[in-house]
Design a protein around this motif. Structure first.
Motif, PDB file in Angstrom:
ATOM      1  N   SER A  15      90.545  14.226  -0.788  1.00 26.71           N
ATOM      2  CA  SER A  15      91.134  13.829   0.484  1.00 26.71           C
ATOM      3  C   SER A  15      90.913  12.347   0.756  1.00 26.71           C
ATOM      4  O   SER A  15      90.041  11.699   0.166  1.00 26.71           O
ATOM      5  N   ASP A  16      91.705  11.828   1.690  1.00 29.78           N
ATOM      6  CA  ASP A  16      91.574  10.430   2.069  1.00 29.78           C
ATOM      7  C   ASP A  16      90.204  10.143   2.679  1.00 29.78           C
ATOM      8  O   ASP A  16      89.647   9.068   2.469  1.00 29.78           O
ATOM      9  N   VAL A  17      89.689  11.090   3.422  1.00 27.54           N
ATOM     10  CA  VAL A  17      88.360  10.921   4.035  1.00 27.54           C
ATOM     11  C   VAL A  17      87.308  10.730   2.950  1.00 27.54           C
ATOM     12  O   VAL A  17      86.444   9.848   3.035  1.00 27.54           O
ATOM     13  N   GLU A  18      87.405  11.549   1.908  1.00 28.60           N
ATOM     14  CA  GLU A  18      86.461  11.436   0.795  1.00 28.60           C
ATOM     15  C   GLU A  18      86.671  10.120   0.037  1.00 28.60           C
ATOM     16  O   GLU A  18      85.701   9.473  -0.385  1.00 28.60           O
ATOM     17  N   LEU A  19      87.920   9.722  -0.108  1.00 31.32           N
ATOM     18  CA  LEU A  19      88.207   8.464  -0.796  1.00 31.32           C
ATOM     19  C   LEU A  19      87.608   7.281  -0.045  1.00 31.32           C
ATOM     20  O   LEU A  19      87.029   6.377  -0.647  1.00 31.32           O
ATOM     21  N   ILE A  20      87.739   7.283   1.273  1.00 30.98           N
ATOM     22  CA  ILE A  20      87.170   6.204   2.081  1.00 30.98           C
ATOM     23  C   ILE A  20      85.652   6.174   1.932  1.00 30.98           C
ATOM     24  O   ILE A  20      85.042   5.109   1.771  1.00 30.98           O
ATOM     25  N   ALA A  21      85.047   7.360   1.978  1.00 32.75           N
ATOM     26  CA  ALA A  21      83.590   7.433   1.843  1.00 32.75           C
ATOM     27  C   ALA A  21      83.143   6.887   0.487  1.00 32.75           C
ATOM     28  O   ALA A  21      82.161   6.135   0.395  1.00 32.75           O
ATOM     29  N   GLN A  22      83.846   7.263  -0.568  1.00 32.95           N
ATOM     30  CA  GLN A  22      83.510   6.779  -1.904  1.00 32.95           C
ATOM     31  C   GLN A  22      83.759   5.273  -2.031  1.00 32.95           C
ATOM     32  O   GLN A  22      82.994   4.556  -2.679  1.00 32.95           O
ATOM     33  N   ILE A  34      93.407   5.375  -4.198  1.00 36.45           N
ATOM     34  CA  ILE A  34      94.133   4.968  -2.985  1.00 36.45           C
ATOM     35  C   ILE A  34      95.345   4.127  -3.367  1.00 36.45           C
ATOM     36  O   ILE A  34      96.442   4.310  -2.830  1.00 36.45           O
ATOM     37  N   TYR A  35      95.139   3.220  -4.296  1.00 36.41           N
ATOM     38  CA  TYR A  35      96.221   2.354  -4.747  1.00 36.41           C
ATOM     39  C   TYR A  35      97.362   3.173  -5.328  1.00 36.41           C
ATOM     40  O   TYR A  35      98.525   3.000  -4.956  1.00 36.41           O
ATOM     41  N   ARG A  36      97.051   4.073  -6.245  1.00 38.40           N
ATOM     42  CA  ARG A  36      98.092   4.893  -6.872  1.00 38.40           C
ATOM     43  C   ARG A  36      98.834   5.744  -5.852  1.00 38.40           C
ATOM     44  O   ARG A  36     100.036   5.951  -5.947  1.00 38.40           O
ATOM     45  N   LYS A  37      98.104   6.208  -4.868  1.00 45.84           N
ATOM     46  CA  LYS A  37      98.686   7.115  -3.875  1.00 45.84           C
ATOM     47  C   LYS A  37      99.637   6.405  -2.916  1.00 45.84           C
ATOM     48  O   LYS A  37     100.653   6.974  -2.503  1.00 45.84           O
ATOM     49  N   TYR A  38      99.323   5.141  -2.575  1.00 43.91           N
ATOM     50  CA  TYR A  38     100.061   4.500  -1.492  1.00 43.91           C
ATOM     51  C   TYR A  38     100.831   3.229  -1.837  1.00 43.91           C
ATOM     52  O   TYR A  38     101.670   2.806  -1.048  1.00 43.91           O
ATOM     53  N   SER A  79      94.325   7.756  10.398  1.00 43.10           N
ATOM     54  CA  SER A  79      94.421   8.185   9.009  1.00 43.10           C
ATOM     55  C   SER A  79      94.464   6.959   8.103  1.00 43.10           C
ATOM     56  O   SER A  79      94.857   5.865   8.522  1.00 43.10           O
ATOM     57  N   LEU A  80      94.074   7.144   6.857  1.00 38.41           N
ATOM     58  CA  LEU A  80      94.124   6.056   5.885  1.00 38.41           C
ATOM     59  C   LEU A  80      95.551   5.550   5.725  1.00 38.41           C
ATOM     60  O   LEU A  80      95.793   4.347   5.670  1.00 38.41           O
ATOM     61  N   LYS A  81      96.502   6.471   5.691  1.00 35.34           N
ATOM     62  CA  LYS A  81      97.906   6.091   5.556  1.00 35.34           C
ATOM     63  C   LYS A  81      98.331   5.203   6.724  1.00 35.34           C
ATOM     64  O   LYS A  81      98.959   4.157   6.524  1.00 35.34           O
ATOM     65  N   ALA A  82      97.990   5.599   7.945  1.00 31.63           N
ATOM     66  CA  ALA A  82      98.353   4.814   9.124  1.00 31.63           C
ATOM     67  C   ALA A  82      97.697   3.440   9.086  1.00 31.63           C
ATOM     68  O   ALA A  82      98.305   2.433   9.452  1.00 31.63           O
ATOM     69  N   TYR A  83      96.456   3.398   8.638  1.00 34.05           N
ATOM     70  CA  TYR A  83      95.720   2.130   8.535  1.00 34.05           C
ATOM     71  C   TYR A  83      96.419   1.178   7.556  1.00 34.05           C
ATOM     72  O   TYR A  83      96.617  -0.001   7.853  1.00 34.05           O
ATOM     73  N   LEU A  84      96.793   1.696   6.397  1.00 31.99           N
ATOM     74  CA  LEU A  84      97.435   0.866   5.376  1.00 31.99           C
ATOM     75  C   LEU A  84      98.823   0.403   5.817  1.00 31.99           C
ATOM     76  O   LEU A  84      99.205  -0.747   5.588  1.00 31.99           O
TER      77      LEU A  84
END
Length: 199
Positions: A15-22, A34-38, A79-84
């Motif tokens: 999940s995005d939450v886990e990605l941010i934490a990592q 994150i890069y590949r996803k967005y 959300s990470l998507k909204a942030y980006l």
């Protein structure tokens, strides 16, 4: 390091939450995921406005570099998507505000805005009220040609036939109208159009 990081594969969907934490822990594979996803979505949203491949690539590359460099202090309250997307939108606005768009971009944005579609919110109505005000100040024939083109959606040939003028004269009137809109409404209008048309 960043380029090689983007080429890494991530076989486990997280999940995005886990990605941010990592990411905050300095995990480069999280940045790669994150890069590949967005990246493609973000690039296309910027390109839809700027129509400049290199500028859009730079915007997205810089966004991910900043994301990595500021990972320790990053706070994502949405959300990470909204942030980006917000970060991309801000940079596109900055490009527009700094005058890094051409008259062609203005005309394309304006034509998109004039297309009867889904823009029925308050911002759209306010923009169109501003446009109507400027159009009302155009010379009679110029205003008539503009309205036949943008409101009645007639082709240049149809307008020429109806008004008994040449298609070249139609084009000249439309060019004059768009120039007047650019001058009167300025960069603020461009920013508002970008807001409506980007997302």
């Amino acid at each position: 390091m960043l380029t090689s990081c983007f080429n890494m594969t991530n076989k486990v969907a997280i999940s995005d939450v886990e990605l941010i934490a990592q990411l905050q822990l300095g995990d480069e594979t999280a940045l790669a995921a994150i890069y590949r996803k967005y990246w493609q979505q973000l690039y296309l949203s910027a390109y839809n406005v700027l129509k400049d491949k290199l500028a859009c690539e730079d915007i997205i590359q810089e966004l991910f570099i900043k994301l990595w460099n500021n990972r320790d202090n990053i706070e994502i309250n949405v959300s990470l998507k909204a942030y980006l997307y917000a970060a991309t939108r801000y940079e596109v606005y900055r490009q527009v505000k700094n005058g890094r768009v051409t008259a062609d971009v203005f005309d394309r944005l304006f034509e998109c805005l004039q297309t009867p579609a889904e823009y029925e919110n308050i911002e759209y109505k306010e923009l169109m009220a501003r446009v109507s005000l400027v159009v009302s100040t155009l010379p009679d024939k110029c205003r008539e040609v503009y309205k036949l083109s943008r409101e009645d959606y007639l082709s240049h040939k149809q307008i020429a036939s109806r008004l008994n003028i040449s298609t070249k004269t139609v084009e000249n009137h439309l060019t004059k109208a768009l120039r007047q809109l650019r001058t009167s409404l300025g960069s603020f209008f461009l920013l508002q159009m970008a807001l409506l048309l980007l997302w």
